[in-house]
Motif scaffolding. Structure first.
Motif, PDB file in Angstrom:
ATOM      1  N   ASN A 109      32.948 -45.561  -7.917  1.00  0.00           N
ATOM      2  CA  ASN A 109      33.915 -45.889  -6.878  1.00  0.00           C
ATOM      3  C   ASN A 109      35.256 -46.380  -7.413  1.00  0.00           C
ATOM      4  OD1 ASN A 109      32.245 -45.286  -4.620  1.00  0.00           O
ATOM      5  ND2 ASN A 109      31.126 -47.169  -5.012  1.00  0.00           N
ATOM      6  N   HIS A 110      35.477 -46.344  -8.720  1.00  0.00           N
ATOM      7  CA  HIS A 110      36.729 -46.814  -9.301  1.00  0.00           C
ATOM      8  C   HIS A 110      37.370 -45.703 -10.131  1.00  0.00           C
ATOM      9  CE1 HIS A 110      34.705 -50.610  -8.369  1.00  0.00           C
ATOM     10  NE2 HIS A 110      35.930 -51.100  -8.254  1.00  0.00           N
TER      11      HIS A 110
ATOM     12  N   LYS B 262      41.788 -46.833  -1.881  1.00  0.00           N
ATOM     13  CA  LYS B 262      42.802 -47.885  -1.823  1.00  0.00           C
ATOM     14  C   LYS B 262      43.372 -48.123  -3.219  1.00  0.00           C
ATOM     15  CE  LYS B 262      41.700 -49.216   2.459  1.00  0.00           C
ATOM     16  NZ  LYS B 262      41.763 -48.087   3.298  1.00  0.00           N
TER      17      LYS B 262
ATOM     18  N   THR C  82      44.547 -50.662  -5.859  1.00  0.00           N
ATOM     19  CA  THR C  82      44.244 -52.075  -6.059  1.00  0.00           C
ATOM     20  C   THR C  82      45.177 -52.761  -7.049  1.00  0.00           C
ATOM     21  OG1 THR C  82      42.610 -51.540  -7.754  1.00  0.00           O
ATOM     22  CG2 THR C  82      41.817 -51.798  -5.483  1.00  0.00           C
TER      23      THR C  82
ATOM     24  N   VAL D 270      40.281 -47.722  -5.868  1.00  0.00           N
ATOM     25  CA  VAL D 270      38.885 -47.968  -5.534  1.00  0.00           C
ATOM     26  C   VAL D 270      38.558 -47.283  -4.211  1.00  0.00           C
ATOM     27  CG1 VAL D 270      39.303 -50.157  -4.334  1.00  0.00           C
ATOM     28  CG2 VAL D 270      37.089 -49.739  -5.356  1.00  0.00           C
ATOM     29  N   ARG D 271      37.346 -46.746  -4.135  1.00  0.00           N
ATOM     30  CA  ARG D 271      36.876 -46.140  -2.885  1.00  0.00           C
ATOM     31  C   ARG D 271      36.068 -47.191  -2.145  1.00  0.00           C
ATOM     32  NH1 ARG D 271      33.770 -40.762  -3.377  1.00  0.00           N
ATOM     33  NH2 ARG D 271      32.882 -41.971  -5.041  1.00  0.00           N
ATOM     34  N   GLU D 272      36.561 -47.592  -0.966  1.00  0.00           N
ATOM     35  CA  GLU D 272      35.899 -48.601  -0.134  1.00  0.00           C
ATOM     36  C   GLU D 272      35.459 -47.944   1.164  1.00  0.00           C
ATOM     37  OE1 GLU D 272      38.794 -51.674   0.378  1.00  0.00           O
ATOM     38  OE2 GLU D 272      38.518 -52.437  -1.640  1.00  0.00           O
TER      39      GLU D 272
ATOM     40  N   GLU E 290      31.238 -50.109   6.175  1.00  0.00           N
ATOM     41  CA  GLU E 290      29.794 -50.247   6.365  1.00  0.00           C
ATOM     42  C   GLU E 290      29.263 -49.242   7.396  1.00  0.00           C
ATOM     43  OE1 GLU E 290      26.198 -51.480   5.329  1.00  0.00           O
ATOM     44  OE2 GLU E 290      28.008 -52.317   4.436  1.00  0.00           O
TER      45      GLU E 290
ATOM     46  N   ARG F 177      28.670 -45.783   5.778  1.00  0.00           N
ATOM     47  CA  ARG F 177      27.731 -45.649   4.659  1.00  0.00           C
ATOM     48  C   ARG F 177      26.409 -45.058   5.139  1.00  0.00           C
ATOM     49  NH1 ARG F 177      28.934 -51.271   1.543  1.00  0.00           N
ATOM     50  NH2 ARG F 177      31.028 -50.670   0.914  1.00  0.00           N
TER      51      ARG F 177
END
Length: 165
Positions: A47-48, A107, A109, A123-125, A128, A131
Motif C-alpha cells: 500500500n506504499h 493519497k 503523504t 499511500v493507498r488508503e 473500511e 474493504r
C-alpha cells in the motif's frame, strides 16, 4: 493517435469505467511527450509507493507539488539569473511539468528533496466500507426464524395499537 485495440465492446458492457478506457486509448500520446525530468516509480510495499524525480539544480522554492482529483502534478520553474554573464551554458535551465495519474484512494503523504532527487511518498488508503469482508453462510432455518420473529413483532405491535385505540 488512438490505440490499435478497440474498446467499444467493453464500453457497452461496463458501467463507470469510461475514465479507464480513455486512459488506455490515449496512453500512446502521453508517453512520447513527457521525458523530463526522468523518474522512478517504486512500490515500497502493498500500500506504499514512492516517485523519485531527478531535479538537479532546482531548490525547494522552485518546485511545486499539487495533488488534485486523481492526479499529481509536479512543476519546476527556475528563476532567471540575469546577473550572471554565461560564456557557455550547458546546464539546462528549463521549466517542467510532470503529471501522474493516481488511482482511487491514493493519497500523497510526504515529499522530500535531497541530493537532486525529489521523493514523493504515496499511500493507498481504502475506506473500511470498501474493504473486502467475509460473509458467513447461514442456514435457511436461521434466516426463516429471523423473518418469523420480525413478523410476530409486527403483529404484536399492531394488536397493541388497536387495544390502545
Amino acid at each position: 493517435m488512438r490505440s490499435a485495440f478497440d474498446f467499444a465492446p467493453y464500453r457497452r458492457s461496463t458501467i463507470g469505467f469510461d475514465r479507464l478506457f480513455d486512459l488506455l486509448e490515449n496512453s500512446g500520446l502521453a508517453q512520447g511527450s513527457e521525458t523530463y525530468p526522468p523518474f522512478d516509480l517504486i512500490q515500497v510495499d502493498d500500500n506504499h509507493y514512492r516517485i523519485s524525480l531527478a531535479v538537479a539544480g532546482f531548490s525547494r522554492d522552485e518546485i511545486d507539488i499539487t495533488a488534485q482529483q486523481n492526479q499529481l502534478i509536479v512543476t519546476g520553474k527556475k528563476a532567471d539569473d540575469d546577473k550572471v554573464n554565461y560564456i557557455h551554458r550547458g546546464i539546462a535551465n528549463r521549466q517542467f511539468e510532470r503529471r501522474f495519474g493516481l488511482a482511487d484512494f491514493i493519497k500523497v503523504t510526504d515529499a522530500d528533496l535531497r541530493d537532486g532527487l525529489l521523493s514523493i511518498d504515496l499511500v493507498r488508503e481504502i475506506p473500511e466500507a470498501m474493504r473486502p469482508r467475509r460473509v458467513s453462510i447461514g442456514g435457511s432455518q436461521t434466516n426463516q426464524a429471523s423473518i418469523d420473529s420480525a413478523k410476530q413483532q409486527t403483529v404484536e405491535a399492531t394488536a397493541q395499537e388497536s387495544i390502545e385505540a
